[in-house]
Design a protein around this motif. Structure first.
Motif, PDB file in Angstrom:
ATOM      1  N   VAL A  70      25.132  14.424 -49.553  1.00 36.60           N
ATOM      2  CA  VAL A  70      26.174  15.332 -50.033  1.00 36.60           C
ATOM      3  C   VAL A  70      26.257  15.285 -51.553  1.00 36.60           C
ATOM      4  N   ASN A  71      26.220  14.088 -52.133  1.00 36.91           N
ATOM      5  CA  ASN A  71      26.275  13.958 -53.594  1.00 36.91           C
ATOM      6  C   ASN A  71      25.061  14.592 -54.266  1.00 36.91           C
ATOM      7  N   ALA A  72      23.890  14.455 -53.652  1.00 34.52           N
ATOM      8  CA  ALA A  72      22.678  15.067 -54.209  1.00 34.52           C
ATOM      9  C   ALA A  72      22.781  16.591 -54.192  1.00 34.52           C
ATOM     10  N   ILE A  73      23.308  17.145 -53.116  1.00 30.71           N
ATOM     11  CA  ILE A  73      23.472  18.602 -53.024  1.00 30.71           C
ATOM     12  C   ILE A  73      24.506  19.079 -54.034  1.00 30.71           C
ATOM     13  N   LYS A  74      25.610  18.353 -54.176  1.00 28.37           N
ATOM     14  CA  LYS A  74      26.622  18.714 -55.183  1.00 28.37           C
ATOM     15  C   LYS A  74      26.022  18.736 -56.580  1.00 28.37           C
ATOM     16  N   GLU A  75      25.217  17.729 -56.884  1.00 25.07           N
ATOM     17  CA  GLU A  75      24.601  17.660 -58.207  1.00 25.07           C
ATOM     18  C   GLU A  75      23.632  18.821 -58.417  1.00 25.07           C
ATOM     19  N   ALA A  76      22.837  19.143 -57.382  1.00 26.43           N
ATOM     20  CA  ALA A  76      21.888  20.256 -57.492  1.00 26.43           C
ATOM     21  C   ALA A  76      22.619  21.584 -57.684  1.00 26.43           C
ATOM     22  N   ILE A  77      23.736  21.765 -57.009  1.00 25.13           N
ATOM     23  CA  ILE A  77      24.522  22.992 -57.186  1.00 25.13           C
ATOM     24  C   ILE A  77      25.089  23.044 -58.604  1.00 25.13           C
ATOM     25  N   ALA A  78      25.599  21.915 -59.079  1.00 26.34           N
ATOM     26  CA  ALA A  78      26.210  21.854 -60.414  1.00 26.34           C
ATOM     27  C   ALA A  78      25.204  22.147 -61.517  1.00 26.34           C
ATOM     28  N   ASN A  79      23.965  21.654 -61.371  1.00 24.68           N
ATOM     29  CA  ASN A  79      22.988  21.881 -62.443  1.00 24.68           C
ATOM     30  C   ASN A  79      22.119  23.119 -62.215  1.00 24.68           C
ATOM     31  N   GLY A  80      22.393  23.859 -61.130  1.00 21.32           N
ATOM     32  CA  GLY A  80      21.690  25.127 -60.886  1.00 21.32           C
ATOM     33  C   GLY A  80      20.331  24.995 -60.241  1.00 21.32           C
ATOM     34  N   SER A  81      19.970  23.826 -59.750  1.00 22.12           N
ATOM     35  CA  SER A  81      18.640  23.646 -59.163  1.00 22.12           C
ATOM     36  C   SER A  81      18.633  23.780 -57.634  1.00 22.12           C
ATOM     37  N   TYR A  82      19.771  24.028 -57.020  1.00 26.44           N
ATOM     38  CA  TYR A  82      19.830  24.140 -55.561  1.00 26.44           C
ATOM     39  C   TYR A  82      19.333  25.521 -55.152  1.00 26.44           C
ATOM     40  N   VAL A  83      18.316  25.557 -54.294  1.00 30.87           N
ATOM     41  CA  VAL A  83      17.716  26.814 -53.853  1.00 30.87           C
ATOM     42  C   VAL A  83      17.944  26.963 -52.355  1.00 30.87           C
ATOM     43  N   ILE A  84      18.381  28.144 -51.964  1.00 31.79           N
ATOM     44  CA  ILE A  84      18.613  28.428 -50.548  1.00 31.79           C
ATOM     45  C   ILE A  84      17.410  29.197 -50.019  1.00 31.79           C
ATOM     46  N   ASP A  85      16.798  28.685 -48.961  1.00 27.70           N
ATOM     47  CA  ASP A  85      15.683  29.351 -48.294  1.00 27.70           C
ATOM     48  C   ASP A  85      16.279  30.308 -47.266  1.00 27.70           C
ATOM     49  N   ALA A  86      16.342  31.586 -47.606  1.00 33.58           N
ATOM     50  CA  ALA A  86      16.990  32.588 -46.757  1.00 33.58           C
ATOM     51  C   ALA A  86      16.318  32.698 -45.393  1.00 33.58           C
ATOM     52  N   ASP A  87      14.991  32.611 -45.343  1.00 29.89           N
ATOM     53  CA  ASP A  87      14.279  32.705 -44.062  1.00 29.89           C
ATOM     54  C   ASP A  87      14.627  31.534 -43.147  1.00 29.89           C
ATOM     55  N   LYS A  88      14.677  30.330 -43.713  1.00 27.06           N
ATOM     56  CA  LYS A  88      15.014  29.142 -42.925  1.00 27.06           C
ATOM     57  C   LYS A  88      16.464  29.223 -42.441  1.00 27.06           C
ATOM     58  N   LEU A  89      17.359  29.670 -43.309  1.00 28.84           N
ATOM     59  CA  LEU A  89      18.760  29.824 -42.938  1.00 28.84           C
ATOM     60  C   LEU A  89      18.914  30.820 -41.796  1.00 28.84           C
ATOM     61  N   ALA A  90      18.246  31.962 -41.893  1.00 26.54           N
ATOM     62  CA  ALA A  90      18.327  32.988 -40.849  1.00 26.54           C
ATOM     63  C   ALA A  90      17.756  32.465 -39.529  1.00 26.54           C
ATOM     64  N   ALA A  91      16.637  31.753 -39.602  1.00 27.87           N
ATOM     65  CA  ALA A  91      16.022  31.203 -38.384  1.00 27.87           C
ATOM     66  C   ALA A  91      16.959  30.209 -37.708  1.00 27.87           C
ATOM     67  N   ASN A  92      17.632  29.366 -38.502  1.00 26.18           N
ATOM     68  CA  ASN A  92      18.570  28.394 -37.930  1.00 26.18           C
ATOM     69  C   ASN A  92      19.800  29.074 -37.333  1.00 26.18           C
ATOM     70  N   MET A  93      20.255  30.158 -37.954  1.00 26.36           N
ATOM     71  CA  MET A  93      21.398  30.897 -37.403  1.00 26.36           C
ATOM     72  C   MET A  93      21.027  31.530 -36.060  1.00 26.36           C
ATOM     73  N   ILE A  94      19.834  32.090 -35.960  1.00 24.35           N
ATOM     74  CA  ILE A  94      19.378  32.687 -34.702  1.00 24.35           C
ATOM     75  C   ILE A  94      19.226  31.614 -33.630  1.00 24.35           C
ATOM     76  N   LYS A  95      18.674  30.468 -34.009  1.00 19.71           N
ATOM     77  CA  LYS A  95      18.532  29.358 -33.057  1.00 19.71           C
ATOM     78  C   LYS A  95      19.888  28.906 -32.537  1.00 19.71           C
ATOM     79  N   LEU A  96      20.870  28.799 -33.425  1.00 16.48           N
ATOM     80  CA  LEU A  96      22.217  28.403 -33.008  1.00 16.48           C
ATOM     81  C   LEU A  96      22.797  29.417 -32.029  1.00 16.48           C
ATOM     82  N   GLU A  97      22.646  30.697 -32.327  1.00 13.48           N
ATOM     83  CA  GLU A  97      23.149  31.736 -31.421  1.00 13.48           C
ATOM     84  C   GLU A  97      22.485  31.626 -30.047  1.00 13.48           C
ATOM     85  N   ASP A  98      21.176  31.397 -30.035  1.00 14.20           N
ATOM     86  CA  ASP A  98      20.457  31.237 -28.758  1.00 14.20           C
ATOM     87  C   ASP A  98      20.967  30.012 -27.989  1.00 14.20           C
TER      88      ASP A  98
END
Length: 103
Positions: A70-98
């Motif tokens: 959690v602290n590593a993600i907070k730091e990455a968000i704060a310094n602008g280096s956190y990248v969201i993989d939209a394809d991976k996020l969408a795939a996980n959302m579909i898997k959850l729905e299934d």
């Protein structure tokens, strides 16, 4: 009423009501007969119930989340280096729905 926090921190649950284990209707023998046997109630858990209890005990001793991650993600968000993989996020959302369709 107990809250989920009481369960996670292994605090005893209380219902707020009075519980009495005495039942005078059972202690009186039927007319014309005498009984010296003491009646008692008992509960036994299945192996699945016992497994759930063991899992609960294990989970109760673990942290709810990984503080370092959690602290590593907070730091990455704060310094602008956190990248969201939209394809991976969408795939996980579909898997959850299934997965939820089976419930």
């Amino acid at each position: 009423m107990p809250t989920i926090n009481n369960i996670r921190t292994n605090q005893p649950l209380t219902t707020g009501g009075n519980v009495s284990n005495t039942d005078t209707s059972k202690s009186k023998p039927a007319s014309g007969t005498q009984s010296n046997a003491t009646e008692s109630d008992s509960v036994s858990l299945s192996s699945q119930g016992q497994s759930v209890g063991q899992i609960h005990q294990q989970l109760a001793t673990q942290e709810a989340f990984d503080t370092e991650k959690v602290n590593a993600i907070k730091e990455a968000i704060a310094n602008g280096s956190y990248v969201i993989d939209a394809d991976k996020l969408a795939a996980n959302m579909i898997k959850l729905e299934d997965d939820l369709k089976g419930l």
